[in-house]
Design an enzyme around this catalytic site. Structure first.
Site, mmCIF file in Angstrom:
data_model
loop_
_atom_site.group_PDB
_atom_site.id
_atom_site.type_symbol
_atom_site.label_atom_id
_atom_site.label_comp_id
_atom_site.label_asym_id
_atom_site.label_seq_id
_atom_site.Cartn_x
_atom_site.Cartn_y
_atom_site.Cartn_z
ATOM 1 C CG PHE A 123 64.836 22.499 -40.299
ATOM 2 C CD1 PHE A 123 65.709 21.305 -39.859
ATOM 3 C CD2 PHE A 123 64.772 23.709 -39.201
ATOM 4 C CE1 PHE A 123 66.718 21.618 -38.959
ATOM 5 C CE2 PHE A 123 65.667 23.544 -38.293
ATOM 6 C CZ PHE A 123 66.492 22.616 -38.327
ATOM 7 C CD GLU A 127 56.912 22.843 -30.612
ATOM 8 O OE1 GLU A 127 57.289 21.615 -31.009
ATOM 9 O OE2 GLU A 127 56.314 23.327 -29.719
ATOM 10 N N GLY A 129 54.787 28.373 -29.373
ATOM 11 C CA GLY A 129 55.351 28.733 -28.215
ATOM 12 C C GLY A 129 56.789 28.775 -28.066
ATOM 13 N N GLY A 131 60.430 29.591 -30.502
ATOM 14 C CA GLY A 131 61.260 29.852 -31.762
ATOM 15 C C GLY A 131 62.671 29.659 -31.331
ATOM 16 C CB ILE A 157 56.993 24.661 -41.087
ATOM 17 C CG1 ILE A 157 56.761 24.615 -39.686
ATOM 18 C CG2 ILE A 157 57.926 23.485 -41.785
ATOM 19 C CD1 ILE A 157 58.114 24.723 -38.785
ATOM 20 N N GLY A 338 65.097 57.133 -54.539
ATOM 21 C CA GLY A 338 63.974 58.192 -54.669
ATOM 22 C C GLY A 338 62.706 57.502 -54.587
ATOM 23 C CD GLU A 362 68.841 28.671 -41.074
ATOM 24 O OE1 GLU A 362 69.897 28.660 -40.685
ATOM 25 O OE2 GLU A 362 68.339 28.802 -42.301
ATOM 26 C CB SER A 365 69.517 40.597 -35.071
ATOM 27 O OG SER A 365 69.689 40.395 -36.420
#
Length: 379
Positions: A123, A127, A129, A131, A157, A338, A362, A365
């Site tokens: 997919f 790029e 510049g 996202g 990618i 630990g 994708e 957040s």
């Protein structure tokens, strides 16, 4: 044994419960994979997931629709067993999501190959510049005779360098910004496509920086209408963002499972760690985060499966909460282990590396918060 009580929730049908049970048994017999050679591992996982019939859920054939609950159950289950197996499955779905939703009969021939495990998909949206801000896509597709000529660069990618086919988004210029993008189906052997760099990240996955130099594609490579690329991309993410939350949920469940075993077995001051109220507090918080994430993930999936045209708000909530919660759960698991928690090869250490990227790809957040806030303000 991971908690499966959620399968009795009203979000699911008997077929979903059977899917979960069958895949869990398959995973127990086939996973984890050997990650020494990541490219080879991904190729092998795709082939085995295809042979097992699991990849048929990654896409929708003619007249079918994607079952998002099945996608989420599969990703959660695979992630709980092996993060790379989840990656291999997820990219078959995301990579060909545009073809599942908008593809022609000719384009669906590629979908038949990816659903059987005979081809690997990618997919190509991000790029250097751009996202999360897809409207800034700079790659161009200029109409030339009976086709298009593409020029530009794509980065981070997934399956870059090993994919057989990519869905690539480029600017065709019907309108400014997001309204001037189109989606194309591009075979990996297209002349002019170059793998510039393989990108190494904290949890090894096949990623690459791609360059398109006068890549010529026929008119038949166009997915959907000219200028509809943003709509295509958002429709795909509307489905698959919920599945990212499901993968995070699988990681969190495994972290909780490992932590329960640890605190019951490990002794401190002559008694199991589990006897300490502070440890019980951590376990309670982890269990709460897992169930809350599951509710949001499967609400989004159920809502989409019930026919909702868009679940942008629900999917954003699911991805945001599940990925952030999984980070907290896994961090707590590392603490409860630990020194062993940061030892390479220990399960919670690998989970700590696996989860971080899910809060970025994708739609990071912070972007999901913008999506949710806009939906609330527009209500």
């Amino acid at each position: 044994m991971a908690d499966r009580s959620f399968l009795s929730w009203p979000f699911f049908e008997d077929r979903h419960r059977a899917l979960a049970e069958g895949l869990d048994a398959w995973c127990a017999a086939n996973l984890p994979a050997d990650h020494a050679d990541v490219d080879a591992a991904c190729r092998d996982l795709v082939a085995r997931l295809g042979a097992g019939g699991w990849l048929r859920h990654s896409g929708a054939g003619a007249g079918e629709s994607l079952d998002v609950r099945s996608l989420c159950i599969i990703r959660e289950t695979l992630a709980r067993h092996d993060g790379l197996a989840d990656f291999a499955f997820a990219m078959q779905g995301l990579g060909m999501g545009a073809v599942s939703l908008f593809g022609t009969a000719e384009q669906r021939e590629w979908l038949d190959r990816t659903r059987s495990g005979r081809a690997i998909s990618g997919f190509a949206l991000t790029e250097p510049g751009s996202g999360s801000d897809v409207a800034r896509t700079a790659t161009t597709a200029v109409r030339d005779g009976d086709g298009f000529v593409l020029n530009g660069e794509k980065t981070y990618i997934s399956n870059g360098g090993i994919a057989d086919v990519y869905v690539v988004f480029a600017r065709t210029g019907e309108a400014p910004g997001a309204r001037g993008l189109s989606a194309f189906l591009m075979p990996a052997d297209a002349p002019g496509l170059e793998v510039v760099e393989r990108i190494e990240v904290v949890a090894p996955h096949p990623l690459a920086h791609l360059r398109l130099m006068d890549v010529r594609l026929p008119e038949s490579a166009l997915i959907g209408a000219p200028g509809a690329g943003f709509k295509v991309a958002m429709a795909v993410l509307d489905v698959f963002r919920s599945t990212v939350g499901a993968a995070a949920l699988g990681f969190a469940r495994r972290a909780l499972e490992e932590s329960l075993a640890r605190v019951k077995d490990r002794q401190l001051f002559g008694a199991p760690l589990a006897d300490l109220q502070m440890v019980q507090g951590h376990i309670a918080d982890m269990a709460l985060e897992v169930d809350a994430a599951a509710l949001l993930v499967y609400r989004a999936a159920w809502t989409k499966d019930m026919g909702a045209a868009r679940v942008t708000r629900e999917a954003a909530m699911a991805k945001l909460y599940a990925t952030e919660a999984a980070q907290r759960v896994i961090d707590a698991a590392v603490q409860l282990h630990g020194g062993d928690g940061v030892r390479k090869g220990v399960i919670v250490e690998s989970l700590y590396r696996e989860i971080r990227a899910l809060r970025i790809y994708e739609g990071a957040s912070d972007v999901q918060k913008v999506v949710i806030a806009r939906a609330a303000l527009d209500a």
